[in-house]
Design an enzyme around this catalytic site. Structure first.
Site, PDB file in Angstrom:
ATOM      1  N   ASP A  84       0.970   2.616   3.833  1.00  0.00           N
ATOM      2  CA  ASP A  84       0.076   3.670   3.343  1.00  0.00           C
ATOM      3  C   ASP A  84       0.883   4.959   3.117  1.00  0.00           C
ATOM      4  O   ASP A  84       0.428   6.064   3.435  1.00  0.00           O
ATOM      5  CB  ASP A  84      -1.109   3.886   4.293  1.00  0.00           C
ATOM      6  N   ARG A  93       1.778   9.054  -6.464  1.00  0.00           N
ATOM      7  CA  ARG A  93       1.292  10.372  -6.930  1.00  0.00           C
ATOM      8  C   ARG A  93       1.469  10.679  -8.410  1.00  0.00           C
ATOM      9  O   ARG A  93       1.157  11.795  -8.832  1.00  0.00           O
ATOM     10  CB  ARG A  93       1.926  11.502  -6.114  1.00  0.00           C
ATOM     11  N   HIS A 119       0.826  -1.224   0.000  1.00  0.00           N
ATOM     12  CA  HIS A 119       0.000   0.000   0.000  1.00  0.00           C
ATOM     13  C   HIS A 119       0.855   1.267   0.000  1.00  0.00           C
ATOM     14  O   HIS A 119       1.252   1.763   1.052  1.00  0.00           O
ATOM     15  CB  HIS A 119      -0.876  -0.041   1.261  1.00  0.00           C
ATOM     16  N   HIS A 127      -5.396  -0.819   5.864  1.00  0.00           N
ATOM     17  CA  HIS A 127      -5.208   0.035   7.051  1.00  0.00           C
ATOM     18  C   HIS A 127      -6.293  -0.085   8.126  1.00  0.00           C
ATOM     19  O   HIS A 127      -7.003   0.869   8.410  1.00  0.00           O
ATOM     20  CB  HIS A 127      -5.011   1.511   6.669  1.00  0.00           C
ATOM     21  N   ASN A 141      -5.146   6.102  -7.065  1.00  0.00           N
ATOM     22  CA  ASN A 141      -5.873   7.378  -6.929  1.00  0.00           C
ATOM     23  C   ASN A 141      -5.008   8.575  -7.347  1.00  0.00           C
ATOM     24  O   ASN A 141      -4.767   9.499  -6.582  1.00  0.00           O
ATOM     25  CB  ASN A 141      -6.416   7.552  -5.510  1.00  0.00           C
ATOM     26  N   ASN A 184      -5.902   9.182   7.248  1.00  0.00           N
ATOM     27  CA  ASN A 184      -7.216   8.549   7.157  1.00  0.00           C
ATOM     28  C   ASN A 184      -7.047   7.065   6.846  1.00  0.00           C
ATOM     29  O   ASN A 184      -6.492   6.739   5.808  1.00  0.00           O
ATOM     30  CB  ASN A 184      -8.028   9.215   6.037  1.00  0.00           C
ATOM     31  N   ASP A 242      -8.832   2.758  -3.238  1.00  0.00           N
ATOM     32  CA  ASP A 242      -8.246   3.411  -2.057  1.00  0.00           C
ATOM     33  C   ASP A 242      -8.383   4.932  -2.077  1.00  0.00           C
ATOM     34  O   ASP A 242      -8.166   5.597  -3.087  1.00  0.00           O
ATOM     35  CB  ASP A 242      -6.784   3.043  -1.868  1.00  0.00           C
ATOM     36  N   HIS A 287       2.973  14.360   0.844  1.00  0.00           N
ATOM     37  CA  HIS A 287       2.387  15.650   0.469  1.00  0.00           C
ATOM     38  C   HIS A 287       3.479  16.706   0.584  1.00  0.00           C
ATOM     39  O   HIS A 287       4.522  16.457   1.207  1.00  0.00           O
ATOM     40  CB  HIS A 287       1.238  16.024   1.412  1.00  0.00           C
TER      41      HIS A 287
END
Ligand SMILES: [Zn+2]
Length: 432
Positions: free
Chosen positions: A309, A68, A64, A236, A98, A282, A156, A313
């Site tokens: 996960d 990006r 996981h 998760h 995603n 999250n 996800d 950012h």
């Protein structure tokens, strides 16, 4: 032909029950021999790694990660993500879809596979979305994406809220023998929550996310998986209730597995010092009761896998309050040391157990020939110094993301070398 000899390392291989000092021989990308130490005198032109005092185990596998690319390369790209993975001891990682655009067609899987082969030295496996654009309306071409190289399907970042559509996707996944990596979050219950609904959300006056937001979808999807026979992997997991659901499901259904992440094992909502984005993810950090249940389940192995996960950012995005910052923290370069320190060093489980959750079991879920130090298998190998203590310093990260709640944490377990397909992809000495 590249040849390598890893001498005098303490091998740990849960799949074969190996736990002792050996020499390991690698040739042409594969493990060719494992012998008692110093039984061979002529090494020829092989690259020799002196692993005396170090531990040698199957390359870590992360089911996981978020790399990006395409769309958010300022946060991370496939190249920097793979370098971060190698530095963290990972030889195989699964990349969530995603992105922008969402990876939701066989063509987009093919484009990702091409890019991965051009810029990375480890196994980066793309995951395809369950619905087109992750909009929850139209199921993707699951057989086409699998044929193009998708290792799993996942929505996800959100859940497929239409239960009938999710059931249909599970039927197709079952027919095509592809696992579903399930992000469980009831969109109708979450209502703008940014952290765990509890003591700390009251103190900080922030909207909370209750445990049931996660558990309701887990319960639904476990039932749908039992009905369809799909291979379901719960992403998760963070609550005591999730552990109970997973353990109960395993009593009667074998195609189910679950993961939790290092931060849910190491931290709780009480560790959030003040309103800062680096503690926002999250699902959120829960209570100590949840944390202890997760730790116990990882120790027993009913919680099958530890994933990161990894969610990079930009600094600007995360240097904000809980209300404004995006969800997610980086994890690839801290996962092994945090887990080793919290679980093995503190005496909760063996190093072999940890390698099982971080390599053997994820390989089994992927049905891939890795996660084991067996002759003839790919030379995907991680070498670590378990006695070296150091402080986590995000300025050393290969990832573009420095958004970690572990800055300054003292940990044991330094990754020294990562070898993928017989090639050294990380060397800590050379890197300093
Ligand atoms: Zn998720």
């Amino acid at each position: 032909m590249n040849k390598m000899i890893i001498k005098n390392g303490h091998l740990i291989d849960p799949a074969q029950g190996l736990d002792g000092v050996y020499d390991m021989f690698v040739s042409d990308g594969k493990i060719t021999d494992i012998t008692e130490p110093n039984t061979v005198s002529d090494y020829g032109d092989a690259d020799i790694i002196d692993a005396a005092g170090l531990y040698v185990f199957p390359g870590l596998i992360d089911l996981h990660v978020h790399f990006r690319e395409p769309g958010f390369e300022y946060k991370e790209n496939i190249e920097t993500g793979a370098r971060a993975a190698a530095a963290g001891g990972f030889t195989t990682v699964c990349m969530m879809p995603n992105t922008k655009p969402v990876i939701d067609t066989p063509d987009k899987i093919r484009a990702a596979v091409k890019k991965i082969s051009e810029v990375t030295g480890i196994n980066v496996l793309p995951i395809g979305a369950i619905t087109m654009g992750q909009e929850g309306k139209l199921i993707t071409d699951i057989p086409g994406m699998k044929a193009a190289g998708a290792c799993a399907i996942s929505e996800d970042g959100k859940s497929v809220m239409d239960a009938a559509l999710m059931k249909k996707a599970m039927q197709i996944a079952k027919e095509n023998d592809i696992p579903i990596f399930d992000h469980c979050e009831d969109a109708t219950l979450v209502r703008g929550g940014v952290m765990n609904e509890g003591k700390r959300s009251v103190e900080l006056n922030l909207p909370g996310i209750a445990n049931r937001v996660e558990e309701i979808i887990e319960e639904r999807d476990i039932r749908l998986a039992e009905e369809t026979g799909a291979r379901l992997h719960l992403c998760h997991c963070t609550t005591e209730g999730s552990v109970k659901l997973l353990e109960a499901a395993k009593e009667k259904y074998r195609n189910i597995s679950g993961e939790t992440c290092p931060h849910y094992i190491a931290l709780t909502e009480e560790d959030i010092p003040f309103d800062h984005g680096n503690f926002k993810m999250n699902p959120p950090l829960r209570t100590d009761r949840d944390r202890l249940a997760l730790k116990e389940a990882v120790t027993k192995g009913t919680m099958d896998v530890i994933s990161t996960d990894h969610a990079p950012h930009s600094r600007e995005e995360k240097e904000q309050s809980f209300l404004k910052a995006p969800f997610g923290i980086v994890g690839l370069e801290t996962s092994f040391a945090v887990c080793y320190t919290e679980l093995v060093k503190k005496g909760k489980m063996t190093i072999s157990g940890l390698i099982d959750r971080m390599s053997r079991r994820p390989a089994e879920i992927l049905k891939r020939q890795t996660g084991v130090l067996k002759i003839g298998y790919p030379a995907d190998i991680t070498i670590a110094d378990l006695n070296e203590e150091y402080e986590i310093d995000p300025s050393t990260f290969k990832s573009k993301g420095v958004n970690t709640p572990f800055t300054g944490k003292k940990v044991f377990g330094r990754i020294k070398y990562t070898i993928s397909g017989g090639y050294k992809v990380y060397d800590q000495e050379a890197d300093r």
